[in-house]
Write a protein that holds these residues in place. Structure first.
Motif, PDB file in Angstrom:
ATOM      1  N   ASP A  56       0.816  -1.215   0.000  1.00  0.00           N
ATOM      2  CA  ASP A  56       0.000   0.000   0.000  1.00  0.00           C
ATOM      3  C   ASP A  56       0.849   1.263   0.000  1.00  0.00           C
ATOM      4  N   TYR A  57       0.593   2.146  -1.002  1.00  0.00           N
ATOM      5  CA  TYR A  57       1.280   3.433  -1.062  1.00  0.00           C
ATOM      6  C   TYR A  57       0.326   4.625  -0.971  1.00  0.00           C
ATOM      7  N   ILE A  58      -0.882   4.397  -0.431  1.00  0.00           N
ATOM      8  CA  ILE A  58      -1.749   5.554  -0.189  1.00  0.00           C
ATOM      9  C   ILE A  58      -2.013   5.763   1.308  1.00  0.00           C
ATOM     10  N   TRP A  61      -4.820   7.665   2.217  1.00  0.00           N
ATOM     11  CA  TRP A  61      -4.542   9.041   1.817  1.00  0.00           C
ATOM     12  C   TRP A  61      -3.848   9.823   2.927  1.00  0.00           C
ATOM     13  N   THR A 331      11.506   6.825   1.722  1.00  0.00           N
ATOM     14  CA  THR A 331      10.957   7.524   0.559  1.00  0.00           C
ATOM     15  C   THR A 331      12.057   7.894  -0.419  1.00  0.00           C
ATOM     16  N   SER A 359       5.821  11.612  -5.711  1.00  0.00           N
ATOM     17  CA  SER A 359       4.958  11.363  -6.867  1.00  0.00           C
ATOM     18  C   SER A 359       5.793  11.253  -8.130  1.00  0.00           C
ATOM     19  N   LEU A 395      -0.859   1.830  -5.998  1.00  0.00           N
ATOM     20  CA  LEU A 395      -0.501   3.244  -6.081  1.00  0.00           C
ATOM     21  C   LEU A 395      -1.774   4.080  -6.137  1.00  0.00           C
ATOM     22  N   PRO A 396      -1.687   5.375  -5.904  1.00  0.00           N
ATOM     23  CA  PRO A 396      -2.865   6.223  -6.061  1.00  0.00           C
ATOM     24  C   PRO A 396      -3.433   6.093  -7.479  1.00  0.00           C
ATOM     25  N   SER A 402      -0.418  12.367  -4.560  1.00  0.00           N
ATOM     26  CA  SER A 402       0.859  11.970  -3.971  1.00  0.00           C
ATOM     27  C   SER A 402       0.777  10.550  -3.437  1.00  0.00           C
ATOM     28  N   TYR A 403       1.921   9.840  -3.427  1.00  0.00           N
ATOM     29  CA  TYR A 403       2.039   8.614  -2.646  1.00  0.00           C
ATOM     30  C   TYR A 403       2.281   9.037  -1.192  1.00  0.00           C
ATOM     31  N   LEU A 405       3.903   7.171   2.145  1.00  0.00           N
ATOM     32  CA  LEU A 405       4.535   5.981   2.689  1.00  0.00           C
ATOM     33  C   LEU A 405       4.190   5.810   4.163  1.00  0.00           C
ATOM     34  N   THR A 417       8.884  -3.204  -4.983  1.00  0.00           N
ATOM     35  CA  THR A 417       8.217  -2.149  -5.752  1.00  0.00           C
ATOM     36  C   THR A 417       9.103  -1.677  -6.903  1.00  0.00           C
TER      37      THR A 417
END
Length: 426
Positions: A56-58, A61, A331, A359, A395-396, A402-403, A405, A417
Motif C-alpha cells: 500500500d502506497y496511499i 490518503w 521515501t 509522486s 498506487l494512487p 501523492s504517494y 509511505l 516495488t
C-alpha cells in the motif's frame, strides 16, 4: 491478478451508491477498470476481496503513518468503544489530545476538533472571515481543501478575475469571493491582493501540495506568502490535512520554517478515524463560539473513539520522532530506485519528493504547479498504474495524487516495488 469478486462487488455497489463509491477517486475513472475492494489491512499491506496482497502506497490518503491496524491505536479504540462510542458531551480525552497536539505543533495555542478535513478547512475560512471582517479568500489551482462550496472554484479568464464554479450546486455568489492563483507564483498572488486591496481575509494553501502530485513550494514563494500576509493583514491558512504530523512532529510549519496563522488537520489526528481539527493562536481561536461570535458545532466532534485513536497515534509520534527520519529515508530510497528504473528504460519522467510524500510524473518538464502537472502523459500513467497493480503494488489511482509511505514498509517491500517498475513495458 484476479479481481472477480471486486468487480462483482462494484457492480452491486453501483445499484445503490452513486458511481458505486463514496468518494470519486475510488472509482478508477482516471485509470480505467474496476476498483479494488479491500477486505482487511495490516501493516504495509492491503488484502482485497479476491485474496490478493497489495503493498500500500496511499495509507488511507495519509493518516496510516505507522501502518494499518497499528496495535496501540486498535487497542485504544477497542478499550474506549466498550465504554460508549458517542455522548455529545465533553470528555477528558478531548483535552488530553488537544494538549498533546498543541505541544507538538508550533504557533498554536488552542485547537477545535471537527469530523473531517473538509469541515476543518471550511471552518478555518469562516473563522478567518469572522476575525478579519473581510470576505474574499485566495486559493491555488490544484490544491484541494475538501468539497466545501468556497473551494470548488476554477480559474476565470485572467489572473485578476473572479473564479467560477467547477461543480453544479456552487453559486456564482460564492465563487466571486474565491480568487485563484497558480502555485509557486508569488507575483500572481501579489496582483490579486493589489486588485482586491483590503478585501482578502485569508490565503489558504497546501504548504506541500498532495493533490496535483507532490508539489514542493519554493523558498521564495512560501516565505513571500508569509511576508505578504503579514504586511496586508491577511491570515495565512496552512491546510495540513495531509502534511500535519507526517512531515515532522510540527508538520509543514516545522519542516518549512514558516508560521501559519491558522492550521487545519485531518485523519492522522484521529489515528485514521473520521476526524479533523483547526488551530491557531488564542486571539484568533477566541472568536469561535461559545467564546466569540463565529459559529461552529458538531455532535460527533471530539468523539471518544477518534480521540482515543488520535492520542495513541500522536503519543507514538511524539515519543519516537525518529519515525519521521525513517520514513524520509525509505521515501528517498524508493525515489532513487524508481528513477533509475525509468531512466534505464528511457522514459521521460519527473519525481517530486518531500519527507514521506512522493509522486511520479511522466513528463520532461519540472512539475511545480497544476498546469505543469497536467502536462504529464496520462496514457503512460495508466499503463504504469495497472502494470504495478498486476504485480501487487497499490498506487494512487490518479496522476494527480501523492504517494504516502507508512513506516511499516520494509526495504524488501521497497525493493519489490522497484523491481515491479523494472518489469514494466512502458
Amino acid at each position: 491478478m484476479i479481481y472477480k469478486r471486486s468487480s462483482a462487488l462494484f457492480a452491486e455497489a453501483k445499484k445503490y451508491i452513486p458511481g458505486g463509491v463514496n468518494s470519486p477517486v475510488r472509482a478508477f475513472k482516471a485509470v480505467g477498470g474496476d476498483p479494488i475492494f479491500v477486505k482487511e489491512a495490516k501493516g504495509a499491506y492491503l488484502y482485497d476481496e479476491d485474496g490478493n496482497r497489495l503493498i500500500d502506497y496511499i495509507a488511507s490518503w495519509g493518516p496510516m503513518i505507522l501502518g494499518h491496524a497499528y496495535k496501540p491505536v486498535i487497542d485504544a479504540i477497542i478499550d474506549k468503544a466498550k465504554k460508549g462510542t458517542s455522548f455529545g458531551m465533553p470528555t477528558e480525552i478531548e483535552t488530553e489530545l488537544a494538549k498533546l497536539a498543541v505541544s507538538m505543533v508550533p504557533n498554536i495555542d488552542k485547537i477545535r476538533f471537527v469530523n473531517s478535513g473538509t469541515e476543518a478547512c471550511m471552518s478555518a475560512v469562516r473563522l478567518a472571515r469572522g476575525y478579519t471582517g473581510k470576505d474574499k479568500i485566495i486559493k491555488f489551482a490544484g490544491c484541494y481543501h475538501g468539497h466545501s462550496d468556497s473551494f470548488l472554484i476554477q480559474a476565470g479568464s485572467g489572473a485578476v478575475t473572479f473564479g467560477s464554479p467547477n461543480s453544479p450546486g456552487v453559486t456564482q455568489g460564492t465563487a466571486k469571493d474565491t480568487l485563484l492563483a497558480a502555485y509557486n507564483n508569488l507575483d500572481e498572488v501579489k496582483t490579486l491582493v493589489q486588485a482586491n486591496k483590503g478585501q482578502i481575509a485569508a490565503i489558504i494553501i497546501e504548504p506541500v501540495a498532495g493533490n496535483m502530485g507532490c508539489i514542493v513550494p519554493t523558498d521564495s514563494f512560501i516565505k513571500g506568502l508569509r511576508e505578504l500576509c503579514t504586511a496586508e493583514g491577511i491570515l495565512l491558512i496552512f491546510d495540513e490535512v495531509m502534511t500535519g504530523f507526517r512531515l515532522g512532529k510540527g508538520g509543514a510549519q516545522e519542516a518549512l520554517g514558516i508560521d501559519a496563522d491558522i492550521v487545519t488537520f485531518g485523519k492522522v489526528i484521529g489515528g485514521g478515524l473520521p476526524v479533523g481539527a483547526f488551530a491557531a493562536k488564542t486571539e484568533i481561536m477566541n472568536h469561535l463560539a461559545p467564546d466569540g461570535p463565529v459559529y461552529q458545532a458538531g455532535t460527533l466532534s471530539g468523539n471518544p473513539l477518534a480521540m482515543s485513536a488520535g492520542l495513541a497515534m500522536l503519543t507514538e509520534l511524539n515519543t519516537n520522532p525518529d519515525i519521521f527520519d525513517s520514513l524520509a529515508k525509505k521515501t528517498a530510497f524508493l525515489h532513487e530506485g524508481i528513477g533509475k528504473a525509468l531512466s534505464k528504460k528511457g522514459v521521460p519522467h519527473q519525481i517530486n519528493r518531500f519527507g514521506s510524500m512522493v509522486s511520479v510524473h511522466f513528463t520532461d518538464e519540472p512539475v511545480v504547479d497544476f498546469a505543469s502537472s497536467a502536462k504529464g502523459n496520462n496514457e503512460r500513467f495508466n499503463t504504469f498504474f495497472h502494470g504495478m497493480l498486476d504485480q501487487g503494488i497499490y498506487l494512487p489511482p490518479s496522476a494527480f495524487e501523492s504517494y504516502f509511505l507508512n513506516d511499516a514498509l520494509t526495504y524488501a517491500d521497497l525493493e519489490e516495488t522497484i523491481a515491479a517498475v523494472e518489469n514494466l513495458n512502458l
